[in-house]
Scaffold this motif. Structure first.
Motif, short mmCIF file in Angstrom:
data_model
loop_
_atom_site.label_atom_id
_atom_site.label_comp_id
_atom_site.label_asym_id
_atom_site.label_seq_id
_atom_site.Cartn_x
_atom_site.Cartn_y
_atom_site.Cartn_z
N THR A 156 0.84 -1.19 0.00
CA THR A 156 0.00 0.00 0.00
C THR A 156 0.88 1.24 0.00
O THR A 156 1.79 1.38 0.83
CB THR A 156 -0.91 0.00 1.24
OG1 THR A 156 -1.71 -1.20 1.23
CG2 THR A 156 -1.82 1.22 1.22
N GLY A 194 -3.29 3.79 -1.96
CA GLY A 194 -3.83 2.60 -2.63
C GLY A 194 -2.77 1.57 -2.89
O GLY A 194 -1.57 1.79 -2.62
N ASP A 217 -2.94 -0.86 -8.33
CA ASP A 217 -4.24 -0.27 -8.62
C ASP A 217 -4.09 1.05 -9.36
O ASP A 217 -3.06 1.73 -9.28
CB ASP A 217 -5.02 -0.03 -7.33
CG ASP A 217 -5.41 -1.33 -6.65
OD1 ASP A 217 -5.39 -2.38 -7.34
OD2 ASP A 217 -5.68 -1.31 -5.43
#
Length: 261
Positions: free
Chosen positions: A111, A119, A123
């Motif tokens: 992350t 995010g 992603d």
């Protein structure tokens, strides 16, 4: 301007160009972030606006620095102003490095906290063309460029001081006849010729006043020269020089011209 001044101005100009390019990279990356966020109606954090503003000011200063270095490099007022602004932009680059420190870590997995939000690395952000891993990488580039910018602005302070001191020395020592009315740089001591006309008074220097001793010696020399010249001319002649008879109204039989014939 002497060779030293040309070298100093060249290096100072080079530093200004590097400062401009350094700040322009940061400005370009964060302008891209702002454009993406604004286009997708996303909230723009204050720290992103701060980085954008600092980078924009540094870019403008780098451009002005290039112009002023070419035109007014070394002038005391502008040199002092340049040193003061360089110190300010050292602080600006330090602030940018602190604000973008989150990009120092690994940007490939996990992350990520980026200017585009938080995010997973794989992603997509609010823009389909930009993933969080790429946003993290761009932030890392900004951090590295800001660190390099600190070095550029610190080095520029030193060159500003050296250029100002050289300009002051140029004004103090020139132009003059000794340097052909071209620049005021003093010649290095190892290049001076003590036997040259410039070292002993110059080619156009007036002769010194003769002393009574000089006149006395000069008179004796002339007398000796005249005696030796007469003696050398007649030393092989048995008789002393005789006046040559001249023709006239009385002819050669005149008693005035019969001597020694």
């Amino acid at each position: 301007m002497g060779a030293g001044g040309v070298v100093l101005r060249f290096f100072n100009l080079g530093l200004r160009v590097l400062q401009f390019l350094d700040a322009a990279v940061i400005l370009g990356i964060f302008s891209y972030f702002l454009a993406v966020l604004s286009r997708n109606d996303q909230h723009i954090p204050t720290w992103i606006k701060a980085v954008e503003g600092l980078a924009g000011a540094a870019t403008a200063y780098g451009l002005l620095g290039i112009i002023f270095t070419c035109c007014l490099g070394g002038v005391a007022f502008f040199a002092f102003l340049g040193v003061a602004l360089d110190v300010c932009f050292v602080g600006a680059m330090v602030a940018i490095a602190i604000l973008t420190r989150d990009g120092v870590g690994n940007c490939n997995t996990g992350t990520l906290d980026t200017p585009m939000g938080t995010g997973n690395a794989d992603d997509e952000t609010v823009s389909k063309s930009l993933k969080f891993s790429m946003a993290c990488t761009l932030e890392k580039v900004v951090f590295a460029v800001a660190i390099i910018g600190i070095f550029f602005f610190l080095t520029s302070i030193l060159f500003q001081i050296l250029l100002a001191r050289h300009h002051k020395r140029e004004k103090r020592f020139g132009p003059s006849p000794t340097n052909g009315y071209t620049h005021g740089s003093r010649k290095a001591f190892w290049r001076r010729n003590k036997n040259s006309p410039e070292a002993v008074g110059g080619a156009d220097a007036l002769p010194g006043h003769p002393t009574p001793r000089d006149l006395e010696m000069d008179g004796e020399t002339k007398t000796e020269k005249g005696w030796f010249s007469t003696w050398g001319k007649n030393k092989n002649t048995a008789n002393p020089p005789v006046a040559t008879p001249a023709t006239g109204a009385y002819g050669y039989g005149n008693s005035a011209y019969t001597g020694n014939i």
